[in-house]
Design a protein around this motif. Structure first.
Motif, PDB file in Angstrom:
ATOM      1  N   ASN A   1      12.571  82.444  15.633  1.00 55.56           N
ATOM      2  CA  ASN A   1      12.629  83.020  16.992  1.00 55.56           C
ATOM      3  C   ASN A   1      11.268  83.421  17.548  1.00 55.56           C
ATOM      4  OD1 ASN A   1      15.483  82.803  17.157  1.00 55.56           O
ATOM      5  ND2 ASN A   1      15.676  84.662  15.899  1.00 55.56           N
ATOM      6  N   GLN A   2      10.197  82.992  16.899  1.00 53.39           N
ATOM      7  CA  GLN A   2       8.855  83.257  17.411  1.00 53.39           C
ATOM      8  C   GLN A   2       8.346  82.001  18.125  1.00 53.39           C
ATOM      9  OE1 GLN A   2       5.891  83.960  14.398  1.00 53.39           O
ATOM     10  NE2 GLN A   2       4.212  84.157  15.868  1.00 53.39           N
ATOM     11  N   ASP A   3       7.873  82.153  19.367  1.00 50.23           N
ATOM     12  CA  ASP A   3       7.314  81.029  20.106  1.00 50.23           C
ATOM     13  C   ASP A   3       5.959  80.634  19.525  1.00 50.23           C
ATOM     14  OD1 ASP A   3       9.457  80.901  21.808  1.00 50.23           O
ATOM     15  OD2 ASP A   3       8.536  82.173  23.343  1.00 50.23           O
ATOM     16  N   LEU A   4       5.762  79.323  19.364  1.00 48.97           N
ATOM     17  CA  LEU A   4       4.526  78.823  18.772  1.00 48.97           C
ATOM     18  C   LEU A   4       3.985  77.653  19.584  1.00 48.97           C
ATOM     19  CD1 LEU A   4       5.658  78.772  15.029  1.00 48.97           C
ATOM     20  CD2 LEU A   4       4.228  80.497  16.133  1.00 48.97           C
ATOM     21  N   ALA A   5       2.689  77.393  19.429  1.00 48.68           N
ATOM     22  CA  ALA A   5       2.054  76.203  20.005  1.00 48.68           C
ATOM     23  C   ALA A   5       1.734  75.261  18.849  1.00 48.68           C
ATOM     24  CB  ALA A   5       0.780  76.580  20.758  1.00 48.68           C
ATOM     25  N   ILE A   6       2.107  73.989  18.994  1.00 50.09           N
ATOM     26  CA  ILE A   6       1.933  73.013  17.922  1.00 50.09           C
ATOM     27  C   ILE A   6       1.088  71.852  18.444  1.00 50.09           C
ATOM     28  CG2 ILE A   6       3.111  71.629  16.170  1.00 50.09           C
ATOM     29  CD1 ILE A   6       5.716  73.170  17.062  1.00 50.09           C
ATOM     30  N   LYS A   7      -0.106  71.712  17.917  1.00 48.25           N
ATOM     31  CA  LYS A   7      -0.971  70.595  18.300  1.00 48.25           C
ATOM     32  C   LYS A   7      -0.824  69.487  17.261  1.00 48.25           C
ATOM     33  CE  LYS A   7      -5.571  70.640  17.934  1.00 48.25           C
ATOM     34  NZ  LYS A   7      -6.997  70.925  18.242  1.00 48.25           N
ATOM     35  N   VAL A   8      -0.346  68.324  17.707  1.00 44.51           N
ATOM     36  CA  VAL A   8      -0.109  67.194  16.806  1.00 44.51           C
ATOM     37  C   VAL A   8      -1.123  66.097  17.126  1.00 44.51           C
ATOM     38  CG1 VAL A   8       1.557  65.473  16.023  1.00 44.51           C
ATOM     39  CG2 VAL A   8       2.347  67.749  16.707  1.00 44.51           C
ATOM     40  N   LEU A   9      -1.922  65.699  16.135  1.00 48.78           N
ATOM     41  CA  LEU A   9      -2.896  64.645  16.344  1.00 48.78           C
ATOM     42  C   LEU A   9      -2.193  63.296  16.427  1.00 48.78           C
ATOM     43  CD1 LEU A   9      -4.726  67.004  15.451  1.00 48.78           C
ATOM     44  CD2 LEU A   9      -6.216  65.305  14.388  1.00 48.78           C
ATOM     45  N   LYS A  10      -2.626  62.460  17.354  1.00 52.05           N
ATOM     46  CA  LYS A  10      -2.018  61.153  17.529  1.00 52.05           C
ATOM     47  C   LYS A  10      -2.427  60.225  16.391  1.00 52.05           C
ATOM     48  CE  LYS A  10      -1.627  61.411  22.566  1.00 52.05           C
ATOM     49  NZ  LYS A  10      -1.989  60.820  23.868  1.00 52.05           N
ATOM     50  N   GLN A  11      -1.460  59.530  15.828  1.00 54.69           N
ATOM     51  CA  GLN A  11      -1.716  58.665  14.687  1.00 54.69           C
ATOM     52  C   GLN A  11      -2.714  57.567  15.011  1.00 54.69           C
ATOM     53  OE1 GLN A  11       2.477  57.724  13.888  1.00 54.69           O
ATOM     54  NE2 GLN A  11       2.256  58.679  11.883  1.00 54.69           N
ATOM     55  N   GLU A  12      -2.599  56.992  16.219  1.00 53.89           N
ATOM     56  CA  GLU A  12      -3.476  55.874  16.566  1.00 53.89           C
ATOM     57  C   GLU A  12      -4.934  56.297  16.758  1.00 53.89           C
ATOM     58  OE1 GLU A  12      -1.380  57.149  20.456  1.00 53.89           O
ATOM     59  OE2 GLU A  12      -0.922  56.968  18.315  1.00 53.89           O
ATOM     60  N   SER A  13      -5.172  57.607  16.892  1.00 55.89           N
ATOM     61  CA  SER A  13      -6.538  58.102  17.110  1.00 55.89           C
ATOM     62  C   SER A  13      -7.212  58.554  15.828  1.00 55.89           C
ATOM     63  CB  SER A  13      -6.522  59.272  18.101  1.00 55.89           C
ATOM     64  OG  SER A  13      -5.960  58.882  19.324  1.00 55.89           O
ATOM     65  N   LEU A  14      -6.475  58.595  14.725  1.00 53.35           N
ATOM     66  CA  LEU A  14      -7.018  59.152  13.491  1.00 53.35           C
ATOM     67  C   LEU A  14      -8.055  58.225  12.870  1.00 53.35           C
ATOM     68  CD1 LEU A  14      -3.901  60.662  11.676  1.00 53.35           C
ATOM     69  CD2 LEU A  14      -5.636  61.838  13.025  1.00 53.35           C
ATOM     70  N   ASP A  15      -9.150  58.796  12.460  1.00 61.34           N
ATOM     71  CA  ASP A  15     -10.124  58.103  11.622  1.00 61.34           C
ATOM     72  C   ASP A  15     -10.719  59.134  10.671  1.00 61.34           C
ATOM     73  OD1 ASP A  15     -12.050  59.586  13.045  1.00 61.34           O
ATOM     74  OD2 ASP A  15     -12.485  57.948  14.409  1.00 61.34           O
ATOM     75  N   GLU A  16     -11.662  58.724   9.862  1.00 57.46           N
ATOM     76  CA  GLU A  16     -12.208  59.621   8.837  1.00 57.46           C
ATOM     77  C   GLU A  16     -12.859  60.849   9.445  1.00 57.46           C
ATOM     78  OE1 GLU A  16     -15.486  59.456   5.169  1.00 57.46           O
ATOM     79  OE2 GLU A  16     -14.816  57.624   6.156  1.00 57.46           O
TER      80      GLU A  16
ATOM     81  N   CYS B   1      -0.977  68.340  11.962  1.00 54.39           N
ATOM     82  CA  CYS B   1      -0.677  69.239  13.072  1.00 54.39           C
ATOM     83  C   CYS B   1      -1.197  70.632  12.773  1.00 54.39           C
ATOM     84  CB  CYS B   1       0.821  69.276  13.374  1.00 54.39           C
ATOM     85  SG  CYS B   1       1.747  70.517  12.466  1.00 54.39           S
ATOM     86  N   LEU B   2      -1.478  71.360  13.830  1.00 53.39           N
ATOM     87  CA  LEU B   2      -1.987  72.732  13.739  1.00 53.39           C
ATOM     88  C   LEU B   2      -1.036  73.637  14.524  1.00 53.39           C
ATOM     89  CD1 LEU B   2      -4.297  74.746  13.033  1.00 53.39           C
ATOM     90  CD2 LEU B   2      -5.369  74.072  15.179  1.00 53.39           C
ATOM     91  N   VAL B   3      -0.576  74.705  13.897  1.00 50.06           N
ATOM     92  CA  VAL B   3       0.380  75.619  14.520  1.00 50.06           C
ATOM     93  C   VAL B   3      -0.292  76.963  14.763  1.00 50.06           C
ATOM     94  CG1 VAL B   3       2.660  76.678  14.361  1.00 50.06           C
ATOM     95  CG2 VAL B   3       2.235  74.475  13.241  1.00 50.06           C
ATOM     96  N   THR B   4      -0.247  77.437  16.003  1.00 52.34           N
ATOM     97  CA  THR B   4      -0.821  78.737  16.362  1.00 52.34           C
ATOM     98  C   THR B   4       0.201  79.523  17.185  1.00 52.34           C
ATOM     99  OG1 THR B   4      -1.790  77.925  18.428  1.00 52.34           O
ATOM    100  CG2 THR B   4      -3.149  77.765  16.433  1.00 52.34           C
ATOM    101  N   GLU B   5      -0.116  80.775  17.457  1.00 55.31           N
ATOM    102  CA  GLU B   5       0.741  81.554  18.349  1.00 55.31           C
ATOM    103  C   GLU B   5       0.767  80.917  19.727  1.00 55.31           C
ATOM    104  OE1 GLU B   5      -0.798  85.431  19.517  1.00 55.31           O
ATOM    105  OE2 GLU B   5      -2.805  84.842  18.862  1.00 55.31           O
ATOM    106  N   TYR B   6       1.865  81.089  20.426  1.00 57.27           N
ATOM    107  CA  TYR B   6       2.009  80.566  21.784  1.00 57.27           C
ATOM    108  C   TYR B   6       1.648  81.662  22.778  1.00 57.27           C
ATOM    109  CZ  TYR B   6       4.231  78.782  26.032  1.00 57.27           C
ATOM    110  OH  TYR B   6       4.477  78.368  27.314  1.00 57.27           O
ATOM    111  N   LEU B   7       0.696  81.366  23.653  1.00 60.34           N
ATOM    112  CA  LEU B   7       0.219  82.354  24.624  1.00 60.34           C
ATOM    113  C   LEU B   7       0.747  81.967  26.005  1.00 60.34           C
ATOM    114  CD1 LEU B   7      -3.396  82.756  23.230  1.00 60.34           C
ATOM    115  CD2 LEU B   7      -1.402  84.189  22.827  1.00 60.34           C
ATOM    116  N   SER B   8       1.730  82.736  26.466  1.00 66.24           N
ATOM    117  CA  SER B   8       2.488  82.364  27.663  1.00 66.24           C
ATOM    118  C   SER B   8       1.708  82.507  28.963  1.00 66.24           C
ATOM    119  CB  SER B   8       3.762  83.211  27.750  1.00 66.24           C
ATOM    120  OG  SER B   8       3.446  84.600  27.798  1.00 66.24           O
ATOM    121  N   GLY B   9       0.583  83.219  28.925  1.00 64.07           N
ATOM    122  CA  GLY B   9      -0.180  83.433  30.157  1.00 64.07           C
ATOM    123  C   GLY B   9      -1.037  82.260  30.569  1.00 64.07           C
ATOM    124  N   GLY B  10      -1.105  81.222  29.734  1.00 63.16           N
ATOM    125  CA  GLY B  10      -1.929  80.064  30.078  1.00 63.16           C
ATOM    126  C   GLY B  10      -3.409  80.317  29.851  1.00 63.16           C
ATOM    127  N   SER B  11      -4.246  79.519  30.487  1.00 61.94           N
ATOM    128  CA  SER B  11      -5.693  79.620  30.297  1.00 61.94           C
ATOM    129  C   SER B  11      -6.361  80.322  31.472  1.00 61.94           C
ATOM    130  CB  SER B  11      -6.313  78.232  30.134  1.00 61.94           C
ATOM    131  OG  SER B  11      -6.289  77.528  31.366  1.00 61.94           O
TER     132      SER B  11
END
Length: 538
Positions: free
Chosen positions: A291-306, A341-351
């Motif tokens: 029940n905690q809101d989170l932000a999840i950044k998922v890296l695109k597979q086609e963009s991955l390199d070393e 993927c990277l998971v952080t707290e979700y900040l509802s106020g935006g940037s």
């Protein structure tokens, strides 16, 4: 191109930034197109970051695209950008990225006095320059050597298609157009750095009054071509693949615990709710865990390199080691390639960027000082832990539901490096310290310079150097000591702080401990002078 005193000419930009002629040519065309779009006063130029987006468009396409561009029809670039965006956003139900328009074509012909040999050139009204199509003489015939010469106007259709780049794509599209009964008169094919194509054809053989019908026919044929290659409808297939990937990530995110370092929270898997943003290298989702809101950044597979994998690992490591009220909170990560993927707290106020530039929010001085103090607290903590942010700007300052501002997006500048808007080091030109622009060694004082630009942004609600392209602004900062103009109404102490923080010599800039002390002193002065009812926060 804006104020002539602050604009940097093409020669200065080229000599400062580019050692090879091709990049120089690309920049010259970019600046000419930008100038032409301003002359035409197209609405898109008013969008925040438009110059950056336009340069990213030119950067990802080959130099040949810039050289073939007809600058007088610069608005065609906007159509090309739109089609590439559609092609890069397959999850959207936009259909194939295809545009069809009627154009007037000049056909120049000549009949030589040496026999019945001729040459013909087609000059289309498209955004690319005309090309010689064919000649059955061994040498190009000049008009002076011709008995008969002239030109005529002919209506034709220009077809622009963008899709995933793949082997034999041009051959497939050519066959598709021929099967439709079209006679190809001119063709231009371009491949982008991130794996997409932009193909422009000038064709005859279709009734001029049925342009929309041609677009509809081609859209159906292109979709069937994708169906034949993929074996299922493209959007449905991608949606299913995305669902499978999200389920995998949900089960393999590792969450730090106080007891034993890490654990997998199998009893309450991470849930993805909706995609809220998408970039060239990652997608951002809103999700929940217990029940905690989170932000999840998922890296695109086609963009991955070393390199991106290494940078992602470094970002996860940094965030997992820090914890502060004014730094975005790390929750967990999935580190199993290619499902990163990277998971952080979700900040509802935006940037802060959205607050200032999209919502046009005016901050009263007490509120402005509160934001600056929050940022300084977070940056002081980072520097005390030997962390240099390197891309401090309003877009990377997020607001929680209580109005607390937090520093976010560690490592994002390195990920965005290949867009061309970043230097070989890191950062964004409009906020970047001169020593970083010049590729000189730099330390934490580079963040102090960027903070000064953010503070100016809070005061003015304007984009730094808004009348200059990013490249022009960067060269001006380095070569001319260019700085944003401080507004007349600015508090004298804030003027003093701005000038202190954006000193050209990094050693003359203050630390964030000094900045924080300075801001707290100003805030105390303001609190004593402003009634309680005026002390509004965000």
């Amino acid at each position: 191109m804006g104020d002539t005193e602050s604009c940097c000419n093409i020669k200065a930009i080229s000599s400062e930034w580019n050692q090879n002629g091709k990049q120089k040519q690309k920049i010259e065309v970019y600046l000419k197109v930008l100038s032409r779009l301003r002359e035409l006063n197209v609405p898109e130029i008013m969008a925040p970051g438009f110059e950056d987006d336009l340069w990213a468009h030119f950067y990802r396409l080959p130099t040949r695209y810039a050289l073939d561009m007809n600058v007088e029809r610069a608005q065609y670039v906007l159509m090309h950008k739109r089609l590439l965006h559609i092609a890069r956003t397959p999850a959207a139900s936009t259909g194939p990225a295809v545009e069809v328009r009627l154009v007037q074509v000049v056909v120049i012909y000549a009949l030589t006095n040496l026999g019945n040999k001729y040459f013909m050139q087609v000059c289309s009204a498209s955004g690319v320059t005309c090309k010689s199509l064919h000649s059955n003489s061994q040498n190009k015939v000049s008009p002076q050597d011709s008995d008969i010469q002239g030109n005529m106007m002919r209506p034709m259709h220009e077809i622009t298609i963008s899709t995933n780049d793949k082997p034999k794509l041009l051959s497939q599209l050519t066959s598709l157009l021929s099967e439709t009964g079209l006679d190809i008169q001119e063709a231009h094919a371009f491949s982008t750095l991130d794996g997409y194509s932009l193909d422009v054809f000038v064709v005859g053989g279709w009734a001029v009054e049925e342009t929309e019908k041609l677009k509809h026919v081609l859209a159906n044929k292109i979709q069937k071509l994708e169906l034949k290659e993929n074996g299922s409808p493209p959007l449905a297939k991608l949606a299913e693949q995305e669902k499978i990937r999200m389920n995998f990530i949900s089960r393999h995110v590792i969450f730090p615990t106080r007891e034993n370092g890490v654990s997998t929270s199998e009893a309450s898997w991470l849930r993805f709710e909706k995609k809220i943003a998408s970039g060239p290298f990652s997608d951002l989702y809103k999700g929940t865990l217990c029940n905690q809101d989170l932000a999840i950044k998922v890296l695109k597979q086609e963009s991955l390199d070393e390199n991106i994998h290494r940078e992602f690992s470094q970002e996860v490591y940094i965030l997992s080691k820090i914890q502060h009220r004014n730094v975005v909170k790390f929750v967990g990560a999935c580190t199993k390639p290619p499902n990163l993927c990277l998971v952080t707290e979700y900040l509802s106020g935006g940037s802060m960027y959205d607050l200032l530039h999209k919502q046009k929010t005016v901050l009263a001085l007490p509120s402005l000082l509160k934001v600056a103090i929050d940022v300084s607290e977070g940056m002081k903590y980072l520097h005390q832990n030997d962390i240099i942010h390197r891309d401090l700007k309003s877009a990377n300052l997020l607001i929680d539901k209580t109005g607390v501002v937090k520093v976010a997006d560690f490592g994002v500048a390195r990920v965005r490096n290949r867009s061309g808007i970043m230097t070989a080091e890191t950062g964004t030109y409009r906020w970047m310290a001169p020593e970083v622009i010049e590729h000189k060694p730099y330390d934490h004082k580079a963040d102090v310079f960027s903070f000064a630009i953010v503070l100016w942004e809070l005061l003015t609600r304007k984009l730094p150097y808004e009348h200059l392209s990013p490249l022009q602004a960067a060269v001006g900062v380095v070569q001319k000591g260019l700085r944003p103009k401080i507004p007349r109404h600015c508090h004298p102490k804030l003027v003093e702080l701005l000038q202190w923080c954006w000193q050209q010599d990094p050693s003359l800039r203050p630390s964030f401990s000094e900045i924080l002390e300075f801001l707290l002193h100003i805030s105390k002065m303001v609190c004593q002078a402003v009634p309680d009812e005026m002390m509004n926060v965000i």
